[in-house]
Motif scaffolding. Structure first.
Motif, mmCIF file in Angstrom:
data_model
loop_
_atom_site.group_PDB
_atom_site.id
_atom_site.type_symbol
_atom_site.label_atom_id
_atom_site.label_comp_id
_atom_site.label_asym_id
_atom_site.label_seq_id
_atom_site.Cartn_x
_atom_site.Cartn_y
_atom_site.Cartn_z
ATOM 1 N N MET A 1 0.697 -1.164 -0.049
ATOM 2 C CA MET A 1 -0.053 0.056 -0.038
ATOM 3 C C MET A 1 0.733 1.213 0.058
ATOM 4 O O MET A 1 0.752 2.211 -0.815
ATOM 5 N N GLU A 2 1.696 1.226 0.876
ATOM 6 C CA GLU A 2 2.809 2.396 0.797
ATOM 7 C C GLU A 2 3.587 2.554 -0.103
ATOM 8 O O GLU A 2 3.867 3.657 -0.768
ATOM 9 N N SER A 3 3.953 1.295 -0.911
ATOM 10 C CA SER A 3 4.938 1.560 -2.138
ATOM 11 C C SER A 3 3.962 2.156 -3.224
ATOM 12 O O SER A 3 4.307 2.915 -4.148
ATOM 13 N N ASN A 4 2.475 1.702 -3.332
ATOM 14 C CA ASN A 4 1.653 2.291 -4.198
ATOM 15 C C ASN A 4 1.495 3.944 -3.985
ATOM 16 O O ASN A 4 1.585 4.636 -5.050
ATOM 17 N N THR A 5 1.579 4.189 -2.929
ATOM 18 C CA THR A 5 1.349 6.035 -2.604
ATOM 19 C C THR A 5 2.596 6.518 -2.906
ATOM 20 O O THR A 5 2.632 7.499 -3.690
ATOM 21 N N THR A 6 3.628 5.854 -2.579
ATOM 22 C CA THR A 6 4.889 6.215 -3.010
ATOM 23 C C THR A 6 5.095 6.549 -4.875
ATOM 24 O O THR A 6 5.485 7.563 -5.254
ATOM 25 N N GLN A 7 4.715 5.607 -5.405
ATOM 26 C CA GLN A 7 4.607 5.434 -6.944
ATOM 27 C C GLN A 7 3.730 6.517 -7.389
ATOM 28 O O GLN A 7 4.016 7.188 -8.269
ATOM 29 N N ASP A 8 2.427 6.421 -6.690
ATOM 30 C CA ASP A 8 1.558 7.483 -7.339
ATOM 31 C C ASP A 8 2.135 8.925 -7.042
ATOM 32 O O ASP A 8 1.868 9.909 -7.894
ATOM 33 N N ASN A 9 2.776 9.172 -5.841
ATOM 34 C CA ASN A 9 3.359 10.605 -5.827
ATOM 35 C C ASN A 9 4.455 10.833 -6.679
ATOM 36 O O ASN A 9 4.858 12.057 -7.354
ATOM 37 N N LEU A 10 5.320 10.045 -7.032
ATOM 38 C CA LEU A 10 6.312 10.105 -7.953
ATOM 39 C C LEU A 10 5.642 10.320 -9.419
ATOM 40 O O LEU A 10 5.923 11.326 -10.177
#
Ligand SMILES: [Fe+2]
Ligand SMILES: [Fe+2]
Length: 206
Positions: free
Chosen positions: A1-10
């Motif tokens: 979940m966290e990595s999805n958010t990180t990818q979305d932010n990027l």
């Protein structure tokens, strides 16, 4: 979940950056930023550098650029702070990205002093050597109206700026990558002058 958010932010940062870079010359467009990001990742390998800081700094390092003015690192850093705040990055990340962007150009006296800043600086310079470097140099020359050789030319920029980078890289990995790419450029200029001389000589013979 966290990595999805990180990818979305990027992805969000890339989208915003794309808007800024669409208005720049082709030597300083999104493609340049994306290549600097890849160089940054390569230079960071095994060095313990913060990959997120490098990636964000690479993506945003030239967004404030408008021509060959010397203060674009400062305007890019200011814009990056706003973008990263809006995207939700922590204050710590924002400040480290800002510092790296601020020192990616030494033209107004800033020196990179963190590992991430040094890697961004080196990654940016690696995109000005080799075949890509030559392509960028002529793309810039086209915008600036520089002739190939002579006063205030593409060759002048090569001799005064790009040649100087070899003595001003911070990481060993960057120096290793720089050397063969720089030699390729040296050969190119040698060949260009040989071709010009041949034409002059054949003109004299007729
Ligand atoms: Fe720059
Ligand atoms: Fe750059």
């Amino acid at each position: 979940m966290e990595s999805n958010t990180t990818q979305d932010n990027l992805q969000q940062v890339i989208l915003v950056a794309q808007g800024f870079y669409a208005r720049k010359d082709r030597a300083h467009d999104l493609e340049h930023a994306l290549r600097v990001r890849e160089w940054g990742k390569l230079l960071a390998e095994g060095d313990g550098a913060d990959a997120t800081v490098i990636e964000l700094a690479a993506l945003l390092h030239d967004i404030g650029r408008s021509g060959v003015e010397k203060t674009h690192a400062e305007s890019s850093a200011g814009l990056a702070v706003n973008i990263l705040h809006k995207t939700g990055y922590s204050e710590e990340i924002v400040l480290r990205v800002r510092d790296a962007i601020l020192t990616h150009s030494r033209e107004v006296g800033h020196e990179p002093n963190t590992l991430e800043a040094k890697i961004l600086y080196d990654a940016d310079k690696l995109d000005f050597v080799g075949a890509i470097g030559l392509g960028r140099l002529f793309a810039m020359g086209g915008v600036e109206g520089w002739p190939l050789v002579g006063e205030n030319s593409c060759e002048t920029f090569y001799l005064e700026k790009i040649c100087g980078y070899q003595n001003h890289l911070y990481t060993k990995a960057a120096k290793d990558h720089f050397e063969p790419l720089f030699l390729f450029m040296e050969k190119f200029w040698h060949e260009l002058h040989a071709e010009r001389l041949k034409l002059v000589l054949s003109g004299q013979a007729t």
